[in-house]
Design an enzyme around this catalytic site. Structure first.
Site, PDB file in Angstrom:
ATOM      1  N   GLU A 272       0.828  -1.199   0.000  1.00  0.00           N
ATOM      2  CA  GLU A 272       0.000   0.000   0.000  1.00  0.00           C
ATOM      3  C   GLU A 272       0.872   1.262   0.000  1.00  0.00           C
ATOM      4  O   GLU A 272       0.454   2.322  -0.470  1.00  0.00           O
ATOM      5  CB  GLU A 272      -0.918  -0.012   1.233  1.00  0.00           C
ATOM      6  N   HIS A 293       7.968 -26.787  -1.562  1.00  0.00           N
ATOM      7  CA  HIS A 293       7.351 -27.898  -2.285  1.00  0.00           C
ATOM      8  C   HIS A 293       6.149 -27.432  -3.104  1.00  0.00           C
ATOM      9  O   HIS A 293       5.346 -28.246  -3.551  1.00  0.00           O
ATOM     10  CB  HIS A 293       6.953 -28.998  -1.288  1.00  0.00           C
ATOM     11  N   LYS A 405     -14.149   0.954  -3.849  1.00  0.00           N
ATOM     12  CA  LYS A 405     -15.251   1.394  -2.978  1.00  0.00           C
ATOM     13  C   LYS A 405     -16.321   2.101  -3.790  1.00  0.00           C
ATOM     14  O   LYS A 405     -17.515   1.884  -3.593  1.00  0.00           O
ATOM     15  CB  LYS A 405     -14.718   2.334  -1.889  1.00  0.00           C
TER      16      LYS A 405
HETATM   17  O1  PA5 Z   1      -3.101   1.623   6.054  1.00  0.00           O
HETATM   18  C1  PA5 Z   1      -4.180   2.143   5.898  1.00  0.00           C
HETATM   19  O2  PA5 Z   1      -4.374   3.363   6.087  1.00  0.00           O
HETATM   20  C2  PA5 Z   1      -5.390   1.325   5.494  1.00  0.00           C
HETATM   21  O3  PA5 Z   1      -5.058   0.004   5.263  1.00  0.00           O
HETATM   22  C3  PA5 Z   1      -6.458   1.390   6.584  1.00  0.00           C
HETATM   23  O4  PA5 Z   1      -5.909   0.921   7.784  1.00  0.00           O
HETATM   24  C4  PA5 Z   1      -7.692   0.550   6.215  1.00  0.00           C
HETATM   25  O5  PA5 Z   1      -8.179   0.939   4.972  1.00  0.00           O
HETATM   26  C5  PA5 Z   1      -8.763   0.699   7.273  1.00  0.00           C
HETATM   27  O6  PA5 Z   1      -9.143   2.042   7.419  1.00  0.00           O
HETATM   28  P1  PA5 Z   1      -9.915   2.559   8.685  1.00  0.00           P
HETATM   29  O7  PA5 Z   1      -9.052   2.388   9.879  1.00  0.00           O
HETATM   30  O8  PA5 Z   1     -10.202   3.989   8.400  1.00  0.00           O
HETATM   31  O9  PA5 Z   1     -11.171   1.727   8.805  1.00  0.00           O
END
Ligand code: PA5
Length: 415
Positions: A272, A293, A405
């Protein structure tokens, strides 16, 4: 913790070429770490001792009145806690912490609701935005069961909310219903938040010593605070050089099954943080020797766009020494240990993969415990941020996540 690199692909000179870039990346990361818009609050994180004590007190309350704590969250709001809890728990004893809101599968949710039906449980719902669909739905369903079991008032006392200090629907509901709350600092993004209440509350509720995790993280914070002799930065540099040489996939490998979720956490952190602007190493993980394996063949002889980073846990808690019948086909193992066998597999695999054109970075950890997990968390968080800067991407945002989303909300009819 120490870093080794086995390859023939990178020269010392190529690493030295990064001297100026690393100084720039370092000052970019350390400059103004308190600015709320920069999400760098974790870099020099100060642990508030009163808040840590409150986390421990609440964790004790949860342990005393609940057989199960359900952690409701997704991405950075749950992976860190799960990574640490699984790394530090027995392989076979059932944990008192379960997870929801990290998928929307009806069978998963029905199984969980059935399982909880005759158990005392509490909920820790974690969402920085407070609006993420998966945890929001799971929270609704679990809250309904909690209210059915305990009534409105006691249910409210069994709900712990970790969210923004003032924004979002979760904060609003917590204020209205009087839930106990914890704050995710403004300047710390989800995937960098495991050392805040996001990770620390569930980890403490699992019976793990969070002070030792914090000590390990603080030690790493100090060790990797300067540019000189910084193995964390060296890891970031090596990744970037390998990427430029066409090694587009990094495989995180471990011979310790308990690190499976730690590797999931690592994948999210790097995937990410770096995968944007049509750039970035694709992070994957393998559990060896199991995957030798299955994927081992590809790693040895498939397309050469791979490098591996191995987390080597040098010493187990308990080893097993072989006493084998002289006539057995395994008699060559007599007097040796299972850890020696595991490490021979590791060393043999590293040699074979390097010879096959897959450079290997090895991160050696003496023992898997609270302290080393704290060190590893900080090591990877900092390496990831620096690596992102070297790649010239913003390692703290995730604009691409919004696309699915939008489509999902259209199909769900959300206005
Ligand atoms: O690293 C990040 O910012 C994301 O992976 C969020 O943690 C994830 O999308 C969850 O978001 P939130 O804590 O707003 O529900």
């Amino acid at each position: 913790m120490r870093l080794d690199f086995e390859n023939s692909l990178i020269s010392e000179e190529e690493i030295r070429d990064f001297d100026k870039k690393i100084i720039k990346a370092h000052s970019e990361l350390h400059n103004d770490t308190t600015n709320i818009n920069d999400f760098k609050g974790w870099v020099e994180l100060e642990f508030d001792s009163a808040e840590i004590e409150r986390i421990k007190t609440i964790a004790d309350r949860i342990k005393s009145n609940s057989e199960i704590l359900v952690v409701v969250g997704i991405g950075g709001s749950y992976l860190g806690a799960r990574a640490v809890i699984e790394a530090l728990s027995n392989n076979f004893e059932k944990s008192n912490v379960l997870y929801a809101g990290n998928n929307m599968n009806p069978d998963y949710m029905n199984d969980l609701l059935d399982y909880l039906n005759d158990k005392n449980f509490s909920i820790n719902v974690i969402s920085k935005s407070g609006t993420t669909t998966e945890p929001a739905i799971a929270f609704e369903l679990l809250k309904e069961l909690l209210i059915k079991k305990y009534g409105e008032e006691e249910a409210a006392s069994r709900i712990y909310v970790t969210t923004d200090k003032e924004k979002g629907v979760l904060r609003k509901e917590a204020n209205e219903k009087g839930y106990e709350t914890f704050v995710i600092p403004d300047n710390i993004g989800g995937r960098y938040s495991v050392l805040t209440p996001v990770g620390l509350l569930p980890i403490a509720a699992a019976g793990i010593d969070i002070d030792r995790i914090i000590s390990g993280a603080k030690a790493a914070m100090e060790r990797y605070a300067n540019v000189e002799d910084n193995e964390c930065y060296k890891y970031a540099i090596l990744r970037n050089i390998l990427y430029k040489k066409g090694k587009k996939i990094e495989i995180l490998a471990s011979y310790e099954p308990k690190l499976q979720y730690f590797m999931e956490w690592w994948k999210q952190l790097f995937g990410e943080s770096e995968g944007k602007d049509n750039k970035g190493i694709f992070p994957v993980s393998v559990g060896y020797t199991t995957d030798l394996h299955s994927l081992g063949q590809y790693v040895q002889e498939g397309e050469r766009h791979l490098f591996e980073t191995v987390i080597d846990i040098e010493n187990p808690y308990r080893d097993i020494e072989f006493t084998i019948d002289e006539n057995s086909h395994l008699n060559y193992l007599n007097g040796k240990t299972l850890n020696f066998a595991n490490h021979s597999a590791m060393q043999g695999t590293i040699t074979a993969h390097v010879e096959g054109g897959v450079p290997n970075i090895v991160i050696r950890v003496e023992k898997l415990d609270e302290y080393s997990i704290g060190e590893l968390i900080y090591f990877f968080e900092k390496a990831c941020a620096i690596s992102g800067y070297l790649l010239k991407v913003n390692p703290f945002n995730q604009p691409g996540v919004e696309f699915y989303k939008k489509e999902m909300f259209r199909l769900l009819g959300k206005k």
